[in-house]
Design an enzyme around this catalytic site. Structure first.
Site, PDB file in Angstrom:
ATOM      1  CG  HIS A 141      -0.596  -0.758   0.049  1.00  0.00           C
ATOM      2  ND1 HIS A 141       0.075  -0.687  -1.148  1.00  0.00           N
ATOM      3  CD2 HIS A 141      -1.389   0.337   0.093  1.00  0.00           C
ATOM      4  CE1 HIS A 141      -0.281   0.404  -1.801  1.00  0.00           C
ATOM      5  NE2 HIS A 141      -1.182   1.037  -1.067  1.00  0.00           N
ATOM      6  CG  ASP A 196       1.581  -3.191  -2.965  1.00  0.00           C
ATOM      7  OD1 ASP A 196       0.823  -3.715  -2.116  1.00  0.00           O
ATOM      8  OD2 ASP A 196       1.636  -1.958  -3.146  1.00  0.00           O
ATOM      9  CB  SER A 224      -3.441   2.934  -3.030  1.00  0.00           C
ATOM     10  OG  SER A 224      -2.583   1.837  -2.972  1.00  0.00           O
TER      11      SER A 224
END
Length: 362
Positions: free
Chosen positions: A162, A192, A306
């Protein structure tokens, strides 16, 4: 008359009602007389105090002080005899200030304390920070910032799908401030995960991938990333739980409803969207989503962490940080990280690495 004188018989005193006390020898050259049978007497004389020793006439004061010092040494020697022979060397040290006496004392064996910072947050940060990068991904929808982990010296970097999903241009900045252009090698939206490669890079410090199957609840961990664009930020905490089912946006279509790569349309402090236990957090994950087992940590994570690293105290990567919860009010303000962060186990990454290198699920 002749006088006959009887020969005088020698006088023998009667045998005392006690056995004379024998000296106790602690070491050669040091003799200590015990205190008797325990009745408080002096040298076994049953309460009779010894006659005072007259001080020499005209003796200097220093002689009296020296005598007090001898009494002190005798008391110490008695205590030493009671404790054991190992302590009797103290008497010899007190009775002489000579270097020879000091040199003859017992040597205490110990363990040297290592100056290494291995096993500390500072040590982990120093060792692993050069392997963590900041990723800027630009697309028609805006620009997002995330993190990544260098896994080869020539510039292979692992991050979250992402972070780079839908990006038309990817720029990577290393810990020494150098910037590189990067291309997507492969991605796996179901997990992911994504793999990117720097152009014209060499001599980079690759991170060590650990074993997430050995991670236990309560293990200390360190997180390194670029929250809010603050490159190389280090936080620490513990592993709070294992095998959490975390649901995140699967691709750019799902992320378009509030994913990290679209965070410019959101309060940058709000965090990236995910679901857990049937509830949505930090925004809508969209219609396309995926669920994976995650490590939960209370190490502070914020938007920009992230794709960064969750590290054990041996400096090994045990997870890729991927989601966090941040409570927010209707006005969009937020309390920041509350210690609910999630990371993809590194074993998931290692099992998927060959697929990512061959293009993955692009």
């Amino acid at each position: 008359m002749t006088d006959h004188t009887q020969p005088q018989q020698p006088y023998h005193p009667p045998r005392p009602p006690y056995e004379p006390t024998q000296p106790i020898t602690t070491e050669p050259g040091t003799t200590v007389w015990p205190s008797g049978s325990g009745d408080g007497g002096y040298g076994g004389y049953g309460g009779h105090t010894p006659p005072p020793v007259p001080a020499p006439a005209g003796g200097p004061v220093s002689r009296r002080r020296a005598k007090r010092g001898v009494g002190l040494m005798a008391a110490v020697a008695i205590a030493a005899a009671a404790i054991g022979g190992g302590t009797a060397t103290l008497v010899q040290q007190l009775s002489s200030d000579s270097p020879a006496a000091t040199a003859s004392s017992s040597v205490v064996n110990g363990t040297n304390v290592s100056a290494s910072s291995t096993g500390t947050v500072a040590g982990v940060a120093q060792a692993v920070s050069p392997s963590i990068v900041e990723i800027s991904a630009s697309s028609t929808s805006g620009k997002s910032t995330g993190s990544g982990v260098i896994i080869t010296a020539d510039g292979e970097i692992v991050t979250n799908n992402h972070v780079i999903s839908g990006a038309s241009e990817i720029t990577v900045q290393t810990s020494d401030g150098k910037s590189y252009r990067a291309e997507v090698v492969g991605k796996d939206p179901d997990k992911d995960l994504a793999l990117i490669k720097l152009g014209n890079a060499s001599g980079l410090k690759a991170a060590t991938l650990g074993d997430s199957s050995k991670v236990k609840v309560g293990d200390e961990v360190v997180a390194i990333g670029s929250p809010e664009g603050l490159t190389g930020t280090v936080t620490s905490g513990i592993v709070s739980a294992l095998d959490r089912d975390v649901t995140v946006a699967k691709d750019e279509d799902g992320a378009g409803d509030g994913g990290q790569d679209q965070q410019q349309q959101w309060d940058p402090r709000q965090g990236w969207p995910f679901e857990f236990g049937g509830q949505q957090f930090n925004g809508d994950t969209g219609s396309s989503k995926t669920t994976y087992k995650a490590l939960q940590t209370d190490a502070s994570l914020n938007p920009g962490n992230s794709g960064g690293a969750l590290i054990n105290m041996n400096g090994e990567i045990i997870g890729i940080n991927s989601a966090m919860y941040s409570p927010s009010s209707s006005s969009g303000s937020t309390a920041g990280s509350v210690g609910l962060g999630f990371a993809i186990p590194v074993d998931t990454l290692k099992a998927d690495l060959d697929s990512l290198r061959s293009g993955g699920q692009s």
